[in-house]
Design an enzyme around this catalytic site. Structure first.
Site, short mmCIF file in Angstrom:
data_model
loop_
_atom_site.label_atom_id
_atom_site.label_comp_id
_atom_site.label_asym_id
_atom_site.label_seq_id
_atom_site.Cartn_x
_atom_site.Cartn_y
_atom_site.Cartn_z
N LYS A 13 0.57 -1.23 0.17
CA LYS A 13 -0.05 0.03 0.03
C LYS A 13 0.83 1.15 -0.05
CE LYS A 13 -2.52 -0.87 3.65
NZ LYS A 13 -1.97 -2.24 4.33
N ARG A 87 -10.11 -0.06 8.70
CA ARG A 87 -9.36 -1.43 9.20
C ARG A 87 -10.37 -2.31 9.63
NH1 ARG A 87 -4.13 -0.18 8.98
NH2 ARG A 87 -2.57 -1.81 9.35
N ARG A 121 11.32 -6.14 5.81
CA ARG A 121 11.35 -4.56 5.38
C ARG A 121 12.21 -3.85 6.11
NH1 ARG A 121 5.05 -2.69 5.15
NH2 ARG A 121 5.09 -2.77 7.23
P1 ADP Z 1 0.57 -2.28 7.76
O1 ADP Z 1 -0.52 -1.44 6.68
O2 ADP Z 1 1.88 -2.41 7.05
O3 ADP Z 1 0.09 -3.04 8.91
P2 ADP Z 1 0.47 0.37 9.08
O4 ADP Z 1 1.58 1.47 9.04
O5 ADP Z 1 -0.73 0.93 8.15
O6 ADP Z 1 0.85 -0.92 8.69
O7 ADP Z 1 -0.19 0.33 10.40
C1 ADP Z 1 0.58 0.07 11.53
C2 ADP Z 1 0.11 -0.12 12.74
O8 ADP Z 1 -0.67 1.04 13.30
C3 ADP Z 1 -1.08 -1.21 12.82
O9 ADP Z 1 -0.64 -2.50 13.18
C4 ADP Z 1 -2.34 -0.67 14.12
O10 ADP Z 1 -1.75 -1.10 15.20
C5 ADP Z 1 -1.91 0.79 13.91
N1 ADP Z 1 -3.22 1.15 13.06
C6 ADP Z 1 -2.96 1.68 11.66
N2 ADP Z 1 -4.16 2.18 11.07
C7 ADP Z 1 -5.15 1.80 11.90
C8 ADP Z 1 -6.53 1.92 12.16
N3 ADP Z 1 -7.18 2.31 10.99
N4 ADP Z 1 -7.14 1.42 13.05
C9 ADP Z 1 -6.50 0.83 14.31
N5 ADP Z 1 -5.07 0.84 14.14
C10 ADP Z 1 -4.37 1.24 13.24
#
Ligand code: ADP
Ligand code: ZN
Length: 204
Positions: A13, A87, A121
């Site tokens: 993404k 999410r 990564r």
């Molecule tokens: P990836 O898509 O690689 O898992 P992100 O950088 O999007 O990584 O997210 C890292 C962490 O941040 C997630 O594992 C979660 O703990 C938190 N997070 C990110 N977006 C959300 C969301 N929409 N709701 C709840 N927690 C979130």
């Protein structure tokens, strides 16, 4: 145009978001990036977020939805790309009450490659460049010379929980947006350029 990027952790993404931002001039709103910013600044939100992120769990919905509302206001509520949000179904329904979404792009990748992609990564502390450890000859960023580091939640135990959370809570969003006629699936198994070609077919 308002879009959402869906996809499991490690689906690519972030890589596609950077290209889409450049080509289509959409404001990139990444909840992961926002939480990491708060963690670096050690704000109250950052401290709270850290306790969930290091375990591979979702940050509570109330906090996350509030953060996204603020980011959307900053983006004038239009021409944005959401990355990492929603999410779960609760977040998707909350989003539906605030803005209209035009297209949802699901970057689809075989589950078997995700573990290696994420655990391998590495990210540059200086410029944010991300690559796989197999592409590096040392711990130095090929773009800017900064130090390459592994995210604390890219360690194996945490990745396992993140993938479980994805399957249980996030994957149902595919059906959610399909039923609204907004879902476009792109094959995320190829090289970044190839994936982006498919994204362009979707976005026009
Ligand atoms: P990836 O898509 O690689 O898992 P992100 O950088 O999007 O990584 O997210 C890292 C962490 O941040 C997630 O594992 C979660 O703990 C938190 N997070 C990110 N977006 C959300 C969301 N929409 N709701 C709840 N927690 C979130
Ligand atoms: Zn760099």
């Amino acid at each position: 145009m308002n879009i959402i990027l869906l996809g499991a952790p490690g689906a690519g993404k972030g890589t596609q978001a950077a290209r889409i931002e450049e080509t289509y001039n959409l404001k990139h709103i990444s909840t992961g990036d926002i939480f990491r910013y708060h963690m670096r600044q050690q704000t109250e939100i950052g401290l709270l977020a850290r306790s969930y992120i290091k375990k591979g769990q979702l940050v509570p919905d109330e906090v996350t939805v509030k953060i996204v509302e603020l980011a959307l206001k900053d983006a004038d509520m239009k021409d944005f790309m959401l990355d990492g949000f929603p999410r779960n179904i609760y977040q998707a329904e909350a989003l539906d009450k605030i803005v209209d979404i035009d297209k949802v792009i699901d970057i689809s990748v075989d589950f078997s490659v995700l573990m290696d992609r994420i655990c391998g990564r590495r990210n540059c502390l200086e410029c944010g460049y991300t690559t796989h450890v197999s592409q590096l000859s040392d711990g130095v960023c090929p773009k800017c010379g900064g130090e390459m580091q592994q995210r604390m939640d890219d360690k194996e135990d945490t990745v396992k929980s993140r993938l479980e959370v994805y399957s249980e809570q996030t994957a149902p969003l595919i059906e959610y947006y399909k039923s609204k006629g907004k879902l476009f699936t792109v094959d995320g198994m190829g090289a970044p350029d190839k994936v982006f070609e498919e994204v362009r077919t979707v976005l026009g």
